[in-house]
Design a protein around this motif. Structure first.
Motif, PDB file in Angstrom:
ATOM      1  N   SER A 169     -67.412 -50.173 -15.381  1.00  0.00           N
ATOM      2  CA  SER A 169     -66.721 -51.384 -14.946  1.00  0.00           C
ATOM      3  C   SER A 169     -66.689 -52.459 -16.025  1.00  0.00           C
ATOM      4  N   LYS A 170     -67.629 -52.396 -16.956  1.00  0.00           N
ATOM      5  CA  LYS A 170     -67.688 -53.408 -18.008  1.00  0.00           C
ATOM      6  C   LYS A 170     -68.294 -52.791 -19.259  1.00  0.00           C
ATOM      7  N   LEU A 197     -62.978 -56.130  -9.210  1.00  0.00           N
ATOM      8  CA  LEU A 197     -63.706 -56.535 -10.408  1.00  0.00           C
ATOM      9  C   LEU A 197     -63.091 -57.828 -10.957  1.00  0.00           C
ATOM     10  N   ARG A 201     -69.879 -56.651 -14.066  1.00  0.00           N
ATOM     11  CA  ARG A 201     -70.203 -55.256 -13.791  1.00  0.00           C
ATOM     12  C   ARG A 201     -69.954 -54.905 -12.329  1.00  0.00           C
ATOM     13  N   PRO A 203     -68.318 -55.464  -8.451  1.00  0.00           N
ATOM     14  CA  PRO A 203     -67.164 -56.068  -7.788  1.00  0.00           C
ATOM     15  C   PRO A 203     -67.591 -57.334  -7.051  1.00  0.00           C
TER      16      PRO A 203
END
Length: 231
Positions: A169-170, A197, A201, A203
């Protein structure tokens, strides 16, 4: 405290057969999305559960509830949902603006018996849920590229069926383990986590739930923002 693991295992297996792994017919873009977080205090003696409700797509805080109750079960790997569910169910009862989708800090069907806390909540509360876990509990996957939003399928250890996705996610952060909880497909579960998101990192629904549960500075900012909006 006497725990009958054989009975709990059978209950998980029975419940898992009732889990729906496709999108609800007629499911529309939600206007309210919820997030959950559970922590423990007093050396595990107190369970603290938080549920937040955010507007979508603005991610404005609409409502939150935090419940603290005596812990009813010790930590046993693979049976965490029985430890967390009682407090989360009480928090859910207190929520007045029920969300149409709930992102849960924990596993969905990415579980040895395909019944993690997101599935447990989804089935017993009858709501579409997504498991958003910070660590792998079960399943196998290929390495995930470091590029943000890179993804790999999470496969069952025994039959290689799809049980979720592993999402970066990141950049420079460990990936998330995303799996359907109930009443939503694996593809939609992944897509909704990506849509939620916001440069972090986690949501927004589970990030806010963690902030609320722990009374972090982010929560104080949310409260101040809400107060200014209604002033």
């Amino acid at each position: 405290m006497s725990i009958n693991l054989a009975q709990l295992k059978q209950l998980q297996l029975d419940y898992a057969h009732r889990i729906i792994l496709h999108d609800d017919v007629g499911f529309k873009t939600p206007t309210l999305i919820g997030g959950t977080d559970v922590g423990f205090e007093n050396n595990g003696g107190i369970t603290r559960a938080a549920i937040v409700v955010l507007s979508y797509p603005s991610f404005e805080l609409v409502e939150y509830q935090v419940v603290k109750i005596p812990t009813t079960m010790p930590y046993i790997p693979g049976y965490l949902s029985f430890r967390e569910f009682p407090a989360l169910a009480l928090a859910w009862q207190k929520i007045t603006c029920k969300p149409e989708l709930l992102l849960v800090d924990g596993q969905g069907v990415a579980h040895p018996r395909q019944f993690g806390i997101a599935s447990h909540l989804g089935l017993l509360l009858d709501i579409p849920t997504i498991g958003v876990a910070k660590r792998r509990l079960y399943g196998q996957y290929e390495p995930v590229a470091q590029v943000p939003l890179s993804c790999q399928p999470l496969l069952d250890n025994h039959n290689n069926t799809l049980i979720g996705h592993v999402l970066r996610s990141k950049a420079k952060c460990n990936p998330l383990f995303i799996s359907s909880g109930h009443r939503i497909s694996q593809r939609s579960a992944l897509n909704w986590v990506i849509l939620c998101l916001n440069g972090y990192r986690l949501p927004e629904p589970t990030r806010f739930a963690d902030a609320v549960a722990s009374n972090k500075p982010l929560f104080q900012k949310l409260l101040a923002k809400s107060a200014n909006a209604t002033a």
